[in-house]
Design a protein around this motif. Structure first.
Motif, PDB file in Angstrom:
ATOM      1  N   GLY A  18      -9.695  -1.788   8.088  1.00 32.37           N
ATOM      2  CA  GLY A  18      -8.368  -2.368   7.998  1.00 32.37           C
ATOM      3  C   GLY A  18      -7.737  -2.477   9.358  1.00 32.37           C
ATOM      4  N   PHE A  19      -6.405  -2.467   9.364  1.00 36.84           N
ATOM      5  CA  PHE A  19      -5.680  -2.653  10.611  1.00 36.84           C
ATOM      6  C   PHE A  19      -4.297  -2.034  10.495  1.00 36.84           C
ATOM      7  CE2 PHE A  19      -4.367  -6.150   7.971  1.00 36.84           C
ATOM      8  CZ  PHE A  19      -3.008  -6.258   8.224  1.00 36.84           C
ATOM      9  N   TYR A  20      -3.675  -1.881  11.659  1.00 35.96           N
ATOM     10  CA  TYR A  20      -2.273  -1.488  11.717  1.00 35.96           C
ATOM     11  C   TYR A  20      -1.593  -2.334  12.785  1.00 35.96           C
ATOM     12  CZ  TYR A  20      -3.637   1.432  15.734  1.00 35.96           C
ATOM     13  OH  TYR A  20      -4.128   1.886  16.926  1.00 35.96           O
ATOM     14  N   PRO A  80     -11.038 -10.556   8.914  1.00 36.25           N
ATOM     15  CA  PRO A  80     -12.372  -9.948   8.767  1.00 36.25           C
ATOM     16  C   PRO A  80     -12.305  -8.479   8.335  1.00 36.25           C
ATOM     17  CG  PRO A  80     -12.286 -11.251  10.774  1.00 36.25           C
ATOM     18  CD  PRO A  80     -10.881 -11.183  10.242  1.00 36.25           C
ATOM     19  N   GLU A  81     -11.226  -7.791   8.694  1.00 38.94           N
ATOM     20  CA  GLU A  81     -11.078  -6.385   8.320  1.00 38.94           C
ATOM     21  C   GLU A  81     -10.770  -6.214   6.831  1.00 38.94           C
ATOM     22  OE1 GLU A  81     -11.673  -3.638  10.297  1.00 38.94           O
ATOM     23  OE2 GLU A  81     -12.519  -5.258  11.498  1.00 38.94           O
ATOM     24  N   LEU A  82     -10.409  -7.294   6.168  1.00 38.41           N
ATOM     25  CA  LEU A  82     -10.086  -7.229   4.738  1.00 38.41           C
ATOM     26  C   LEU A  82     -11.228  -7.726   3.864  1.00 38.41           C
ATOM     27  CD1 LEU A  82      -6.358  -8.369   4.828  1.00 38.41           C
ATOM     28  CD2 LEU A  82      -7.292  -6.044   4.826  1.00 38.41           C
ATOM     29  N   ILE A  92      -6.961   0.329   4.990  1.00 38.46           N
ATOM     30  CA  ILE A  92      -5.673   0.563   5.630  1.00 38.46           C
ATOM     31  C   ILE A  92      -5.074  -0.810   5.925  1.00 38.46           C
ATOM     32  CG2 ILE A  92      -4.470   1.519   7.643  1.00 38.46           C
ATOM     33  CD1 ILE A  92      -5.817   3.704   5.961  1.00 38.46           C
ATOM     34  N   ILE A  93      -3.874  -1.071   5.414  1.00 37.85           N
ATOM     35  CA  ILE A  93      -3.203  -2.348   5.669  1.00 37.85           C
ATOM     36  C   ILE A  93      -1.760  -2.045   6.076  1.00 37.85           C
ATOM     37  CG2 ILE A  93      -2.604  -4.633   4.800  1.00 37.85           C
ATOM     38  CD1 ILE A  93      -4.737  -4.240   2.599  1.00 37.85           C
ATOM     39  N   ASP A  94      -1.513  -2.112   7.370  1.00 40.05           N
ATOM     40  CA  ASP A  94      -0.174  -1.850   7.908  1.00 40.05           C
ATOM     41  C   ASP A  94       0.242  -3.064   8.736  1.00 40.05           C
ATOM     42  OD1 ASP A  94       2.184  -0.739   8.939  1.00 40.05           O
ATOM     43  OD2 ASP A  94       1.100   0.059  10.666  1.00 40.05           O
ATOM     44  N   GLU A  95       0.871  -3.971   8.197  1.00 34.04           N
ATOM     45  CA  GLU A  95       1.626  -3.904   6.980  1.00 34.04           C
ATOM     46  C   GLU A  95       1.493  -5.189   6.204  1.00 34.04           C
ATOM     47  OE1 GLU A  95       6.267  -4.741   7.113  1.00 34.04           O
ATOM     48  OE2 GLU A  95       5.664  -3.657   8.933  1.00 34.04           O
ATOM     49  N   PHE A 107      -2.502 -12.940   2.041  1.00 33.63           N
ATOM     50  CA  PHE A 107      -2.237 -12.316   0.750  1.00 33.63           C
ATOM     51  C   PHE A 107      -3.407 -12.477  -0.220  1.00 33.63           C
ATOM     52  CE2 PHE A 107       0.037 -11.587  -3.314  1.00 33.63           C
ATOM     53  CZ  PHE A 107       0.390 -10.273  -3.072  1.00 33.63           C
ATOM     54  N   PRO A 108      -4.081 -13.642  -0.280  1.00 33.94           N
ATOM     55  CA  PRO A 108      -5.287 -13.712  -1.124  1.00 33.94           C
ATOM     56  C   PRO A 108      -6.344 -12.670  -0.724  1.00 33.94           C
ATOM     57  CG  PRO A 108      -4.573 -15.915  -0.564  1.00 33.94           C
ATOM     58  CD  PRO A 108      -3.720 -14.963   0.253  1.00 33.94           C
ATOM     59  N   ALA A 109      -6.471 -12.402   0.579  1.00 32.53           N
ATOM     60  CA  ALA A 109      -7.421 -11.367   1.027  1.00 32.53           C
ATOM     61  C   ALA A 109      -6.961  -9.988   0.555  1.00 32.53           C
ATOM     62  CB  ALA A 109      -7.565 -11.396   2.542  1.00 32.53           C
TER      63      ALA A 109
END
Length: 173
Positions: A18-20, A80-82, A92-95, A107-109
């Motif tokens: 994921g990402f932040y 790509p992280e999703l 992790i999805i921030d935000e 949002f579809p991802a």
């Protein structure tokens, strides 16, 4: 990120992706945000300053307050992280906020991640002036969601609550 650090300390083989987002500051002034992957790669998300090279392109970028959102840069790193992978233990999805939602692919991802049943630790904004962003409301109202409201006074206690809830649903290694 503090919750992820604690999870990794107790489970070194945890496969999180994921990402932040992180603030970009010049002195005391916030001049932008960047998206950062869990392995440390970075790309611009939004900025108050635009380089001379991208000024013409940036005129088409959407704005949030005084920030111009670089959707292409955000998508190149965050999407790509999703991607759902079988061996992922935690996303992790921030935000999931206004800037990120300017990406029509974001949002579809997020929904594909949600449908994967892999645990997600995500941040969402509190509605302002009684208005909620529809995609954020959808996340907030999801039947599997647990919402924690964090402030400077309760940050440590809430971190422990989130950790306890996640450690119960993550695979043990």
């Amino acid at each position: 990120m503090k919750v992820l650090e604690t999870l990794r300390a107790s489970n070194p083989n945890l496969k999180a992706q994921g990402f932040y987002t992180s603030e970009i500051r010049q002195g005391m002034e916030r001049v932008g945000f960047e998206v950062v992957t869990l392995d440390g790669r970075q790309a611009p998300l939004a900025s108050t300053t635009v380089s001379r090279n991208s000024r013409a392109e940036s005129q088409r970028w959407p704005s949030v307050g005084r920030f111009k959102v670089d959707i292409t840069s955000f998508e190149s790193l965050a999407l790509p992280e999703l991607q759902v992978k079988e061996d992922t233990d935690l996303f992790i999805i921030d935000e999931i906020g206004k800037m990120e939602l300017f990406s029509s692919s974001f949002f579809p991802a997020v929904l594909r991640v949600l449908e994967s049943n892999i645990p997600i630790l995500a941040t969402i904004p509190i509605p302002k002036f009684g208005r909620d962003i529809p995609e954020v409301a959808r996340m907030r109202n999801h039947p599997g969601a647990t919402i924690f409201t964090i402030n400077t006074r309760n940050r440590e206690a809430v971190k422990e609550q989130i950790y306890t809830q996640l450690v119960d649903v993550l695979p043990r290694t």
